[in-house]
Structures are given as structure tokens and as C-alpha cells.
Design an enzyme around this catalytic site. Structure first.
Site, mmCIF file in Angstrom:
data_model
loop_
_atom_site.group_PDB
_atom_site.id
_atom_site.type_symbol
_atom_site.label_atom_id
_atom_site.label_comp_id
_atom_site.label_asym_id
_atom_site.label_seq_id
_atom_site.Cartn_x
_atom_site.Cartn_y
_atom_site.Cartn_z
ATOM 1 N N TYR A 193 -2.816 -2.146 4.542
ATOM 2 C CA TYR A 193 -3.561 -3.256 3.942
ATOM 3 C C TYR A 193 -3.980 -4.323 4.962
ATOM 4 O O TYR A 193 -4.592 -5.313 4.583
ATOM 5 C CB TYR A 193 -2.744 -3.892 2.814
ATOM 6 C CG TYR A 193 -2.867 -3.132 1.517
ATOM 7 C CD1 TYR A 193 -2.208 -1.919 1.350
ATOM 8 C CD2 TYR A 193 -3.633 -3.608 0.470
ATOM 9 C CE1 TYR A 193 -2.318 -1.213 0.174
ATOM 10 C CE2 TYR A 193 -3.742 -2.913 -0.713
ATOM 11 C CZ TYR A 193 -3.087 -1.715 -0.863
ATOM 12 O OH TYR A 193 -3.199 -1.015 -2.026
ATOM 13 N N LYS A 234 8.644 7.443 4.438
ATOM 14 C CA LYS A 234 8.290 8.822 4.788
ATOM 15 C C LYS A 234 8.598 8.988 6.271
ATOM 16 O O LYS A 234 7.762 9.406 7.078
ATOM 17 C CB LYS A 234 6.791 9.048 4.475
ATOM 18 C CG LYS A 234 6.300 10.458 4.642
ATOM 19 C CD LYS A 234 6.686 11.391 3.528
ATOM 20 C CE LYS A 234 6.216 12.800 3.820
ATOM 21 N NZ LYS A 234 6.734 13.802 2.871
ATOM 22 N N ASP A 278 7.290 10.953 -1.501
ATOM 23 C CA ASP A 278 6.795 12.028 -2.373
ATOM 24 C C ASP A 278 7.881 12.476 -3.353
ATOM 25 O O ASP A 278 7.640 12.624 -4.558
ATOM 26 C CB ASP A 278 6.257 13.210 -1.540
ATOM 27 C CG ASP A 278 7.179 13.620 -0.401
ATOM 28 O OD1 ASP A 278 8.108 12.846 -0.059
ATOM 29 O OD2 ASP A 278 6.994 14.710 0.159
ATOM 30 N N ASP A 289 2.379 0.231 -4.111
ATOM 31 C CA ASP A 289 1.236 0.156 -5.031
ATOM 32 C C ASP A 289 1.170 1.435 -5.875
ATOM 33 O O ASP A 289 1.068 1.397 -7.105
ATOM 34 C CB ASP A 289 -0.038 -0.021 -4.193
ATOM 35 C CG ASP A 289 -1.253 -0.320 -5.039
ATOM 36 O OD1 ASP A 289 -1.080 -0.828 -6.167
ATOM 37 O OD2 ASP A 289 -2.375 -0.055 -4.588
ATOM 38 N N ASP A 327 2.129 2.032 -10.113
ATOM 39 C CA ASP A 327 1.189 2.566 -11.105
ATOM 40 C C ASP A 327 1.787 3.811 -11.763
ATOM 41 O O ASP A 327 1.683 3.992 -12.981
ATOM 42 C CB ASP A 327 -0.148 2.944 -10.450
ATOM 43 C CG ASP A 327 -1.131 1.783 -10.418
ATOM 44 O OD1 ASP A 327 -0.672 0.634 -10.244
ATOM 45 O OD2 ASP A 327 -2.344 2.021 -10.568
#
Ligand code: GGG
Length: 355
Positions: free
Chosen positions: A138, A188, A227, A251, A255
Site C-alpha cells: 500500500y 508468508k 493461504d 484486507d 473480507d
């Protein structure tokens, strides 16, 4: 963390509906706050501009005046949603990303909570995503060049020790305040061993920072690759309590977690810094339903509650949350995202009636 509530007679709240359904749900949150009466200082609202439409009219998606008024005059703010274009538009930059940076709102706290069928029953989903809010991809440092493979696009992903430490501290504080006191670090680092590795190590190191003195000893810590965290979120969401993640993973995860409670239209957030807090529904501007009067106002009303709670106005926040839960539990006045047929105004009125 709560900001000081001492001696405040009025509460100055900046309202930035921005684009799409933000313009329908932020006024609903405003009405819900106004209905709290003497449980909070007298609210004074200041309407502020930002967003894609502001850009098309003024050439600036985040006018300086908006930032200055938030910084100099407001105690807190509510942001709606933004319709940033998917293609590069010269001169445009996402106002929500810029606002989080300008006001140093480094933590995006996103509780995902289901409503149990009966009062007093345990909710099946009860977790909080703590999203680092100022860096990762970002920072938006992207370049496109032309090489032997044709166009080549690169983005810089920044992870710093400072940002990882302060989001880690925030996440440990939140975990400490919750009954299960469990923190999962999302990363990750099996692939991104330098960037995510720094995030992971820094968050893990928070309990041993100078001055912590065993404060977080009761917090249990685990970690999960992003993941497999998504997979586990759908298979066994009850394993999670507080999840702390770099910006982009946070983010996406929040969701995804919203699907577990039935709708993105229910999930609130706050953007929190050390000096300022801004409530913001997790959902976007939803152009497909914008202007139809059917957007779910609950995420915004809950964001107002979170903002008030963060400022220390627990009674007002509790009243909003209880009223919303009653409306959801009754199930007779719901917007289409929850398979109802009610409008934004009807849901708002149902909440106001419960207050
Ligand atoms: N309230 C969340 C929201 O507005 N989401 C849309 C969003 O974040 N768009 C990407 C951007 O403008 O940066």
C-alpha cells in the site's frame, strides 16, 4: 487503547461519506449517534469531502482542507467508502490510503462477530483482524518499464520494524483484553522470508521488548501462513481469536471473514492511531446498489460504536451494539444482502427504535 475522554462537552466528528453507498450509510451512522443523547458528549458533525467524485469535480481526491479540519478540529471521524478506479488515472490517488498515512492511523481493527440466536449465547464467530495500515504494497510504489518480455510492472513492498512493532503491540493489547487471549501472526515467510520474515519476527518479539515486563505472558501465540489461514478460517474459524497481518493480507482476510457472518454489510472497523480514530465500514462503495437506498447501514453503525468505544464512551457504544444485535436477531427488518427486503432507512429506523 482509549483516547482521553476527560472534560469533553462536545464530540466533533468529521463525516467523510466519500463515494457510492458511503453516502447512504454514513448519514445512518450519524442518526444513530445523535440518538444516544446524554450517553456521549453532544455530537457536532463536520461534513468533509474526499473520494473519486470529489476528484472528478476538483482534481483532488483528498482536499487539504479535509485533512486539516480532521487534524485541527475533530475528535474523531467516520469514513464511508471509496470508488477508486482500477486503471491508473493521472493525478488520482486513493484518499483512504492517504488519510490513513496523513493521520498515522496505523492499525485497522476489524472485529468479525456473529449474533447468537439467543441473548447470552456464545457467538459462533468471534475474531478480530488487526491489519497494519501504513505500508506493505500500500505504499503504492509501482513502476512500469519495457524489457525483453514486453511491459514489466514492479511494485515495492515495504515492511519496517517500527510499523510491525507497533501493530504487534496493538494486537497483543487487544488479545490481552479478550477472554481467549490468543494471537495468530499471519505471514508468508516461507516465500517472502525477508519482508514477511521481518514482520513475523518483530511481532513475535513484542513480549520481550524493554518495559513489557511479562505483561503479555497470558497471551498465547501461534502463526499461520496466509493461504492456509484462509482455508482454516472457512474450515474451523473458532481457532482464531486475534489475527495480526501485514496490510494486504489483512484486507483480504477480513473480507473473507465477513462471509462467515453473512455479509460484508455487517462488518465494522476503526482506523486507529495514537492520537486519532476513524470508524469505517469494511465494505466498499458497491456501485451496483449505490443510490437504490438498500445498502446495509449496520457496518457503519457498528463502526460508530467501535469509534465511541475506542474513545472510552462504552455506554453509548454498547447501546448501539445491543440495538443492532436485536434487529439482526429479530430478522424482520433486513436489507437484501441478508436476504431481507428492507431499505437502509427502514433498518436504521428499526435500530433507532431499539435505542
Ligand atoms: N470502506 C472500505 C472501502 O472504501 N473500500 C474500498 C477501497 O478500499 N478501495 C481501494 C482504495 O480506494 O484504496
Amino acid at each position: 487503547r482509549s483516547l482521553s475522554t476527560t472534560a469533553r462537552k462536545t464530540l466533533k466528528i468529521g463525516l467523510i461519506p466519500a463515494d457510492g453507498i458511503g453516502r447512504e450509510v454514513i448519514p445512518a451512522a450519524k442518526a444513530a449517534i445523535e440518538a444516544l443523547g446524554s450517553d456521549i458528549p453532544k455530537p457536532e458533525f463536520i461534513d468533509l469531502l474526499a473520494g473519486w467524485e470529489t476528484f472528478t469535480k476538483t482534481g483532488n481526491a483528498l482536499p487539504h482542507e479535509t485533512v486539516d479540519i480532521l487534524r485541527d478540529e475533530c475528535d474523531c471521524a467516520l469514513f464511508g467508502s471509496v470508488s477508486s478506479p482500477s486503471k491508473k488515472v493521472v493525478g488520482y490517488s486513493s484518499p483512504i490510503v492517504a488519510l490513513r498515512k496523513e493521520l498515522d492511523l496505523y492499525a485497522n481493527i476489524r472485529p468479525v462477530l456473529s449474533v447468537a440466536p439467543e441473548v447470552g449465547q456464545k457467538p459462533t464467530i468471534d475474531l478480530v483482524v488487526v491489519r497494519e495500515n501504513t505500508e506493505c504494497l500500500y505504499i503504492k510504489q509501482e513502476v512500469q518499464t519495457v524489457g525483453e518480455n514486453g511491459k514489466e510492472a514492479r511494485a515495492t513492498r515495504l515492511i519496517t520494524e517500527r510499523a510491525s512493532r507497533r501493530i504487534g503491540q496493538m494486537a497483543f493489547e487487544l488479545a490481552l483484553a479478550r477472554p481467549r487471549k490468543h494471537l495468530t501472526i499471519i505471514h508468508k515467510s516461507n516465500v517472502l522470508s525477508i519482508t514477511d520474515g521481518l514482520f513475523r519476527e518483530t511481532v513475535r518479539g513484542v513480549p520481550t521488548l524493554p518495559g513489557v515486563n511479562g505483561k503479555y505472558d497470558t497471551v498465547t501465540i501461534s502463526e499461520q501462513l496466509v493461504d492456509s489461514a484462509v482455508y482454516r478460517l472457512f474450515r474451523e474459524p473458532e481457532v482464531f481469536d486475534v489475527m495480526v497481518a501485514p496490510n494486504l493480507y489483512g484486507d483480504i482476510l477480513s473480507d473473507a471473514a465477513a462471509a462467515l457472518v453473512g455479509s460484508l454489510g455487517l462488518v465494522p472497523s476503526i482506523n486507529a492511531g495514537d492520537d486519532f480514530v476513524m470508524g469505517e465500514p469494511v465494505h466498499g462503495s458497491a456501485p451496483d446498489i449505490a443510490g437504490k437506498g438498500i445498502a446495509n447501514p449496520i457496518a457503519s453503525i457498528r463502526s460508530a460504536a467501535l469509534m465511541l468505544r475506542h474513545l472510552g464512551y462504552t455506554k453509548g457504544a454498547d447501546r448501539l451494539d445491543v440495538a443492532v444485535d436485536q434487529v439482526i436477531r429479530e430478522g424482520t427488518t433486513l436489507t437484501p444482502d441478508l436476504h431481507g427486503t428492507s431499505s437502509t432507512t427502514e433498518v436504521l429506523n428499526a435500530v433507532l427504535k431499539k435505542l
